[in-house]
Structures are given as structure tokens and as C-alpha cells.
Design a protein around this motif. Structure first.
Motif, PDB file in Angstrom:
ATOM      1  N   GLU A  12      44.360  40.942  40.047  1.00  0.00           N
ATOM      2  CA  GLU A  12      45.879  40.120  41.220  1.00  0.00           C
ATOM      3  C   GLU A  12      46.883  41.667  40.893  1.00  0.00           C
ATOM      4  OE1 GLU A  12      47.063  36.485  39.699  1.00  0.00           O
ATOM      5  OE2 GLU A  12      45.367  35.111  41.446  1.00  0.00           O
ATOM      6  N   GLU A  13      47.422  42.154  39.374  1.00  0.00           N
ATOM      7  CA  GLU A  13      48.281  43.154  39.369  1.00  0.00           C
ATOM      8  C   GLU A  13      47.622  44.351  40.131  1.00  0.00           C
ATOM      9  OE1 GLU A  13      51.024  44.882  37.288  1.00  0.00           O
ATOM     10  OE2 GLU A  13      50.803  42.875  37.650  1.00  0.00           O
ATOM     11  N   VAL A  14      46.201  45.066  40.073  1.00  0.00           N
ATOM     12  CA  VAL A  14      46.447  46.255  41.319  1.00  0.00           C
ATOM     13  C   VAL A  14      46.859  45.693  42.821  1.00  0.00           C
ATOM     14  CG1 VAL A  14      43.674  47.589  42.153  1.00  0.00           C
ATOM     15  CG2 VAL A  14      44.320  46.548  39.570  1.00  0.00           C
ATOM     16  N   HIS A  72      47.042  51.759  43.839  1.00  0.00           N
ATOM     17  CA  HIS A  72      46.649  51.806  42.385  1.00  0.00           C
ATOM     18  C   HIS A  72      45.479  52.498  41.499  1.00  0.00           C
ATOM     19  CE1 HIS A  72      45.720  49.752  37.970  1.00  0.00           C
ATOM     20  NE2 HIS A  72      47.428  49.518  38.356  1.00  0.00           N
ATOM     21  N   PRO A  73      45.580  53.188  40.608  1.00  0.00           N
ATOM     22  CA  PRO A  73      44.486  53.964  39.976  1.00  0.00           C
ATOM     23  C   PRO A  73      42.991  53.297  39.823  1.00  0.00           C
ATOM     24  CG  PRO A  73      45.882  54.000  38.682  1.00  0.00           C
ATOM     25  CD  PRO A  73      47.024  52.966  39.309  1.00  0.00           C
ATOM     26  N   ILE A  88      38.583  47.547  39.684  1.00  0.00           N
ATOM     27  CA  ILE A  88      38.669  46.093  39.042  1.00  0.00           C
ATOM     28  C   ILE A  88      38.401  45.786  40.316  1.00  0.00           C
ATOM     29  CG2 ILE A  88      40.858  44.652  38.694  1.00  0.00           C
ATOM     30  CD1 ILE A  88      40.006  46.487  36.616  1.00  0.00           C
ATOM     31  N   THR A  89      38.327  46.055  42.003  1.00  0.00           N
ATOM     32  CA  THR A  89      37.732  45.699  42.684  1.00  0.00           C
ATOM     33  C   THR A  89      36.162  45.374  42.398  1.00  0.00           C
ATOM     34  OG1 THR A  89      39.326  46.041  44.307  1.00  0.00           O
ATOM     35  CG2 THR A  89      37.599  45.451  45.119  1.00  0.00           C
ATOM     36  N   ALA A  90      35.793  46.234  41.986  1.00  0.00           N
ATOM     37  CA  ALA A  90      34.232  46.076  42.539  1.00  0.00           C
ATOM     38  C   ALA A  90      33.723  45.510  41.461  1.00  0.00           C
ATOM     39  CB  ALA A  90      33.652  47.796  41.858  1.00  0.00           C
ATOM     40  N   GLU A  91      34.133  45.695  39.780  1.00  0.00           N
ATOM     41  CA  GLU A  91      33.829  44.885  38.654  1.00  0.00           C
ATOM     42  C   GLU A  91      34.026  43.520  39.060  1.00  0.00           C
ATOM     43  OE1 GLU A  91      35.828  44.105  34.112  1.00  0.00           O
ATOM     44  OE2 GLU A  91      36.331  46.574  35.257  1.00  0.00           O
ATOM     45  N   VAL A  92      35.121  42.722  39.928  1.00  0.00           N
ATOM     46  CA  VAL A  92      35.513  41.528  40.613  1.00  0.00           C
ATOM     47  C   VAL A  92      34.550  40.794  41.166  1.00  0.00           C
ATOM     48  CG1 VAL A  92      36.863  40.123  41.574  1.00  0.00           C
ATOM     49  CG2 VAL A  92      37.862  41.275  40.175  1.00  0.00           C
TER      50      VAL A  92
END
Length: 147
Positions: free
Chosen positions: A57-59, A66-67, A72-76
Motif C-alpha cells: 500500500e505504501e508503494v 516508487h523504486p 514489492i508487487t511481485a513479492e505480494v
């Protein structure tokens, strides 16, 4: 002030809710929900997933700029896929789906008894498409038969 009709409808609604609560579909949903709640491994994974979602959500506030957006998207996505394949979670999701379908069918039946024009969002594109002969946005002002 309640009328006799109101009292009758309330009594019938209570009987209907009793039938739902006593159904095997609802019993299976409760069993699988309790299994998820009691499984320490699953609870740990759910807590980890919650933390990961907060990062996501922060990203999302900054989007692709966002760097860590892609990471993060792939990790989620990967974590969620792993979580969904856990047998306890898969069983719960299946039971939840069956209960949702039952409640959608009941909602549709009740709506149809009142008026065939009442639209009931079922969450199922197949049933939602059957309810409406118009996909919306025809722009003809109703001349196609939309209302």
C-alpha cells in the motif's frame, strides 16, 4: 409502528436465516474458518502477508515511480499465490465461495419475487449478465431496449 405484514416478514426472514445457518454449506464454512483460525502456521503466514500488504500500500501511493514498485508487487503476488495453495486456505476459500453462491441465489429469488427488474449483484459475471440484456453504455437513450 409495525404492521402485521412487517411482523410476518420479519418472522419469515428469521426462518430463512435459520435455514441458512443450519445448512451444510454454512456448517462447512464455519468448520474451515475455525481450521484457519486454529492453524498456527497459517496464522503466522497471514500476519506476514498483512505486513507485506502494508508495504504494498505504501508503494502504491507512488505507483510505478516508487523504486521498489516491481519488487514489492511481485513479492505480494508470489506470497499470495503460495498462501492460496495452502490446503487449509484453499478449503476455506472453496467453502466461502459456496456460501456466497447460496446467498446470491437466495438474494436473487427474493428480488425476483418483488420485481423482475431488481438487479442483484452476485459477483458472478454469468448470473449478472443473465439479469441484464444491456451491457450498459449503449448511448442510444434506451432505444435498444435498455432501461
Amino acid at each position: 409502528m409495525m404492521t402485521m405484514t412487517d411482523i410476518s416478514l420479519a418472522a419469515e426472514a428469521e426462518v430463512l436465516s435459520d435455514y441458512i445457518v443450519e445448512s451444510e454449506i454454512f456448517a462447512q464454512y464455519i468448520r474451515t474458518k475455525k481450521a484457519v483460525q486454529k492453524d498456527r502456521h497459517i496464522q503466522s503466514k497471514l500476519q506476514e502477508f498483512q505486513l507485506l500488504k502494508e508495504k504494498y500500500e505504501e508503494v502504491q501511493r507512488f505507483g510505478k515511480y516508487h523504486p521498489d514498485f516491481r519488487t514489492i508487487t511481485a513479492e505480494v503476488r508470489e506470497f499470495k499465490r503460495g498462501l492460496d495453495t495452502e490446503p487449509v486456505i484453499a478449503e476455506f476459500k472453496q467453502a466461502e465461495k459456496y456460501l456466497h453462491e447460496l446467498l446470491s441465489e437466495i438474494s436473487k429469488m427474493i428480488a425476483d419475487e418483488v420485481s423482475p427488474n431488481i438487479k442483484v449483484p452476485t459477483g458472478n459475471p454469468f448470473f449478472d449478465a443473465q439479469q441484464s440484456s444491456c451491457s450498459g453504455g449503449c448511448g442510444s437513450g434506451g432505444s435498444c431496449g435498455c432501461s
